[in-house]
Design a protein around this motif. Structure first.
Motif, PDB file in Angstrom:
ATOM      1  N   ARG A  63       2.206 -28.645 -13.682  1.00 19.30           N
ATOM      2  CA  ARG A  63       3.506 -28.901 -13.044  1.00 19.30           C
ATOM      3  C   ARG A  63       4.200 -27.596 -12.677  1.00 19.30           C
ATOM      4  O   ARG A  63       4.788 -27.480 -11.599  1.00 19.30           O
ATOM      5  CB  ARG A  63       4.414 -29.722 -13.975  1.00 19.30           C
ATOM      6  N   GLN A  64       4.138 -26.629 -13.583  1.00 17.15           N
ATOM      7  CA  GLN A  64       4.767 -25.339 -13.311  1.00 17.15           C
ATOM      8  C   GLN A  64       4.124 -24.653 -12.103  1.00 17.15           C
ATOM      9  O   GLN A  64       4.824 -24.158 -11.213  1.00 17.15           O
ATOM     10  CB  GLN A  64       4.659 -24.417 -14.526  1.00 17.15           C
ATOM     11  N   VAL A  65       2.807 -24.629 -12.063  1.00 18.26           N
ATOM     12  CA  VAL A  65       2.104 -23.973 -10.959  1.00 18.26           C
ATOM     13  C   VAL A  65       2.400 -24.670  -9.629  1.00 18.26           C
ATOM     14  O   VAL A  65       2.655 -24.016  -8.622  1.00 18.26           O
ATOM     15  CB  VAL A  65       0.585 -23.898 -11.229  1.00 18.26           C
ATOM     16  N   ARG A  66       2.405 -26.004  -9.633  1.00 16.41           N
ATOM     17  CA  ARG A  66       2.741 -26.744  -8.408  1.00 16.41           C
ATOM     18  C   ARG A  66       4.155 -26.422  -7.937  1.00 16.41           C
ATOM     19  O   ARG A  66       4.393 -26.222  -6.745  1.00 16.41           O
ATOM     20  CB  ARG A  66       2.602 -28.256  -8.633  1.00 16.41           C
ATOM     21  N   ASP A  67       5.098 -26.360  -8.865  1.00 17.96           N
ATOM     22  CA  ASP A  67       6.476 -26.070  -8.505  1.00 17.96           C
ATOM     23  C   ASP A  67       6.611 -24.655  -7.950  1.00 17.96           C
ATOM     24  O   ASP A  67       7.308 -24.434  -6.951  1.00 17.96           O
ATOM     25  CB  ASP A  67       7.385 -26.254  -9.721  1.00 17.96           C
ATOM     26  N   ILE A  68       5.952 -23.708  -8.563  1.00 16.58           N
ATOM     27  CA  ILE A  68       5.999 -22.331  -8.079  1.00 16.58           C
ATOM     28  C   ILE A  68       5.381 -22.244  -6.687  1.00 16.58           C
ATOM     29  O   ILE A  68       5.914 -21.586  -5.795  1.00 16.58           O
ATOM     30  CB  ILE A  68       5.300 -21.388  -9.076  1.00 16.58           C
ATOM     31  N   ASN A 116       7.767 -23.455  -4.091  1.00 11.82           N
ATOM     32  CA  ASN A 116       8.822 -22.485  -3.811  1.00 11.82           C
ATOM     33  C   ASN A 116       8.339 -21.311  -2.974  1.00 11.82           C
ATOM     34  O   ASN A 116       9.122 -20.704  -2.247  1.00 11.82           O
ATOM     35  CB  ASN A 116       9.429 -21.961  -5.110  1.00 11.82           C
ATOM     36  N   LEU A 117       7.049 -20.975  -3.058  1.00  9.85           N
ATOM     37  CA  LEU A 117       6.518 -19.818  -2.346  1.00  9.85           C
ATOM     38  C   LEU A 117       5.825 -20.158  -1.036  1.00  9.85           C
ATOM     39  O   LEU A 117       5.575 -19.265  -0.225  1.00  9.85           O
ATOM     40  CB  LEU A 117       5.530 -19.061  -3.248  1.00  9.85           C
ATOM     41  N   LEU A 138      -0.890 -13.625  -5.421  1.00  9.03           N
ATOM     42  CA  LEU A 138      -0.860 -13.939  -3.999  1.00  9.03           C
ATOM     43  C   LEU A 138      -0.611 -12.683  -3.153  1.00  9.03           C
ATOM     44  O   LEU A 138      -1.157 -12.547  -2.056  1.00  9.03           O
ATOM     45  CB  LEU A 138       0.197 -15.007  -3.697  1.00  9.03           C
ATOM     46  N   LEU A 139       0.193 -11.761  -3.651  1.00  9.00           N
ATOM     47  CA  LEU A 139       0.407 -10.496  -2.951  1.00  9.00           C
ATOM     48  C   LEU A 139      -0.880  -9.672  -2.899  1.00  9.00           C
ATOM     49  O   LEU A 139      -1.247  -9.126  -1.856  1.00  9.00           O
ATOM     50  CB  LEU A 139       1.504  -9.682  -3.630  1.00  9.00           C
TER      51      LEU A 139
END
Length: 113
Positions: A65-70, A73-74, A106-107
């Motif tokens: 859930r945390q990874v999906r939410d992040i 947002n990105l 991701l960067l």
């Protein structure tokens, strides 16, 4: 751009996973690994794969859930046309730390603008 995660933005098929795990480039940061490969679509697709270290389903699902939410947002500041698999490692990471991990990965991979 919508901030939700639609069905078309998820990787579901076994063959898609097989191709990504075989041909993908990898980026590792402390607590997270991402695999990514260019796709022929005009949008990104993601999947989250937790390792065997997450013994309890409650923890496994919380991290997903945390990874999906992040990602939601990105995603407005990412390049389009990639299949991405997030592999979070076990550890006592807060939401903020997970955000920093994903942002950095991701960067480094060149997907985040």
């Amino acid at each position: 751009m919508k901030r939700s995660l639609t069905k078309r933005e998820r990787i579901k098929k076994y063959n898609d996973f097989k191709i990504i795990f075989k041909k993908a480039k990898r980026t590792d940061v402390r607590g997270l690994k991402i695999l990514f490969v260019k796709n022929s679509l005009t949008w990104n697709r993601i999947a989250i794969v937790t390792g065997r270290g997450y013994k309890l389903s409650v923890l496994r699902n919380k991290v997903k859930r945390q990874v999906r939410d992040i990602y939601r947002n990105l995603k407005h500041s990412m390049k389009n046309g990639y299949d991405i698999i997030f592999i979070p490692y076990t550890g006592d990471y807060s939401y903020k730390e997970r955000f920093k991990q994903i942002h950095k990965a991701l960067l480094l991979s060149g997907i985040l603008l």
